[in-house]
Design an enzyme around this catalytic site. Sequence first.
Site, mmCIF file in Angstrom:
data_model
loop_
_atom_site.group_PDB
_atom_site.id
_atom_site.type_symbol
_atom_site.label_atom_id
_atom_site.label_comp_id
_atom_site.label_asym_id
_atom_site.label_seq_id
_atom_site.Cartn_x
_atom_site.Cartn_y
_atom_site.Cartn_z
ATOM 1 N N ASP A 1 0.834 -1.192 0.000
ATOM 2 C CA ASP A 1 0.000 0.000 0.000
ATOM 3 C C ASP A 1 0.874 1.250 0.000
ATOM 4 O O ASP A 1 2.071 1.192 0.296
ATOM 5 C CB ASP A 1 -0.850 0.042 1.284
ATOM 6 C CG ASP A 1 -2.020 -0.921 1.194
ATOM 7 O OD1 ASP A 1 -2.252 -1.466 0.114
ATOM 8 O OD2 ASP A 1 -2.698 -1.093 2.223
ATOM 9 N N LYS B 1 -4.028 2.845 -2.730
ATOM 10 C CA LYS B 1 -4.628 4.152 -2.906
ATOM 11 C C LYS B 1 -3.932 5.057 -3.895
ATOM 12 O O LYS B 1 -4.553 5.798 -4.605
ATOM 13 C CB LYS B 1 -4.669 4.878 -1.560
ATOM 14 C CG LYS B 1 -5.326 4.093 -0.468
ATOM 15 C CD LYS B 1 -6.791 3.940 -0.709
ATOM 16 C CE LYS B 1 -7.420 3.171 0.437
ATOM 17 N NZ LYS B 1 -8.747 2.689 0.094
ATOM 18 N N MET C 1 -10.069 7.412 9.120
ATOM 19 C CA MET C 1 -10.533 8.067 7.889
ATOM 20 C C MET C 1 -11.719 8.995 8.174
ATOM 21 O O MET C 1 -12.662 9.056 7.394
ATOM 22 C CB MET C 1 -10.920 7.002 6.839
ATOM 23 C CG MET C 1 -9.756 6.083 6.487
ATOM 24 S SD MET C 1 -10.246 4.662 5.500
ATOM 25 C CE MET C 1 -10.922 3.568 6.740
HETATM 26 C C1 LIG Z 1 -7.398 2.435 4.991
HETATM 27 S S1 LIG Z 1 -7.201 2.703 6.715
HETATM 28 C C2 LIG Z 1 -6.063 1.414 7.062
HETATM 29 C C3 LIG Z 1 -5.984 1.084 8.522
HETATM 30 C C4 LIG Z 1 -4.930 0.039 8.838
HETATM 31 N N1 LIG Z 1 -5.252 -1.226 8.260
HETATM 32 C C5 LIG Z 1 -4.733 -0.113 10.347
HETATM 33 O O1 LIG Z 1 -5.032 -1.181 10.899
HETATM 34 O O2 LIG Z 1 -4.228 0.833 10.958
HETATM 35 C C6 LIG Z 1 -6.200 4.140 6.713
HETATM 36 C C7 LIG Z 1 -6.506 5.057 7.898
HETATM 37 O O3 LIG Z 1 -5.883 4.553 9.063
HETATM 38 C C8 LIG Z 1 -5.473 5.632 9.878
HETATM 39 N N2 LIG Z 1 -4.008 5.596 9.984
HETATM 40 C C9 LIG Z 1 -3.175 4.707 9.442
HETATM 41 N N3 LIG Z 1 -1.892 4.963 9.784
HETATM 42 C C10 LIG Z 1 -1.922 6.064 10.558
HETATM 43 C C11 LIG Z 1 -0.921 6.850 11.217
HETATM 44 N N4 LIG Z 1 0.382 6.532 11.159
HETATM 45 N N5 LIG Z 1 -1.320 7.924 11.925
HETATM 46 C C12 LIG Z 1 -2.629 8.249 12.037
HETATM 47 N N6 LIG Z 1 -3.613 7.551 11.422
HETATM 48 C C13 LIG Z 1 -3.270 6.478 10.697
HETATM 49 C C14 LIG Z 1 -5.961 6.907 9.208
HETATM 50 O O4 LIG Z 1 -7.249 7.225 9.686
HETATM 51 C C15 LIG Z 1 -5.998 6.451 7.748
HETATM 52 O O5 LIG Z 1 -6.848 7.268 6.971
#
Ligand SMILES: C[S@@+](CC[C@H](N)C(=O)[O-])C[C@H]1O[C@@H](n2cnc3c(N)ncnc32)[C@H](O)[C@@H]1O
Length: 272
Positions: free
Chosen positions: A45, A66, A181
């Site tokens: 990703d 994405k 998100m």
């Molecule tokens: C498509 S989701 C994937 C989530 C991922 N599978 C997980 O378990 O963390 C992506 C969202 O996860 C959150 N996210 C992922 N990494 C992040 C980070 N380092 N800091 C803050 N939010 C994060 C945000 O809300 C982002 O828009």
Amino acid sequence: MTAAFQPPGFDPGTVWLVGAGPGDPGLLTLHAAHALARADVVLHDALVSPEILALAAGARLEPVGKRAGGRRTAQMRINERLVQLARAGLRVVRLKGGDPLVFGRGSEEALALAAAGIALRIVPGISAGIGGTAAAGIPLTHRGLARSVAFVTGHDSTGGLPDSVDWQALSRGADVLVLYMGLRQIGAIAARLRAAGRPAGTRLAFISDATTPRQRVRTGTLEEAERIAAAIPAASPTLIVIGEVVALRPCIAAWQQAPPAHAAAVPSLATA
Ligand SMILES: C[S@@+](CC[C@H](N)C(=O)[O-])C[C@H]1O[C@@H](n2cnc3c(N)ncnc32)[C@H](O)[C@@H]1O
């Protein structure tokens, strides 16, 4: 790897769905590091840092997801590619940010592989909602303050507020809400939570780029949510924590050391 740790064999023709954690390479599991070191090909990703990808030194890297080349890669196309690579006899890693089965569509890939008769292994990762909140000094549970927590997506596949989420029930049912998100829809979400009875002064925190050197935490209240969100770049992956546990952050964060410098930039994500 220690002598006591024996990683499972990574057979040719199999696919490992691997969680990369929230950003800091130090938060990878041993299984994830082992898989990357053994992989022939890694489909990854946008939300995985170059430092983590560098652990797959012998593998071909295929960016999907994405922001691959500025375009979305259709989920069906990713599923087909995983099957195709496994059938070619390769050791395939599908690397996803956080945990592969939390808001990451990893379950759809697992189902596609199972339907095609491809052996798979799921390597859990630290989800951003767990690792990111801890790195920000915000406990998700705390005796006397929070006994339940819910993880919620802030938008559906069209980018709108998910219709299937019962915000009223959620507002009453969990002490702490962690929104993934949720940046774009936070105004609408805050309005629904207030309509459901959460006070305007309920505390909340926005945690952006958690566990990386760019980690930034902004705090406020439910009534200030939309204004705070407007200042956050859309490209910064951001979690929103809603609940009184946010009040504990100043006491903890004052003594918490910053994310390590090796936790380099997490690439931006369009849907953050
Ligand atoms: C498509 S989701 C994937 C989530 C991922 N599978 C997980 O378990 O963390 C992506 C969202 O996860 C959150 N996210 C992922 N990494 C992040 C980070 N380092 N800091 C803050 N939010 C994060 C945000 O809300 C982002 O828009």
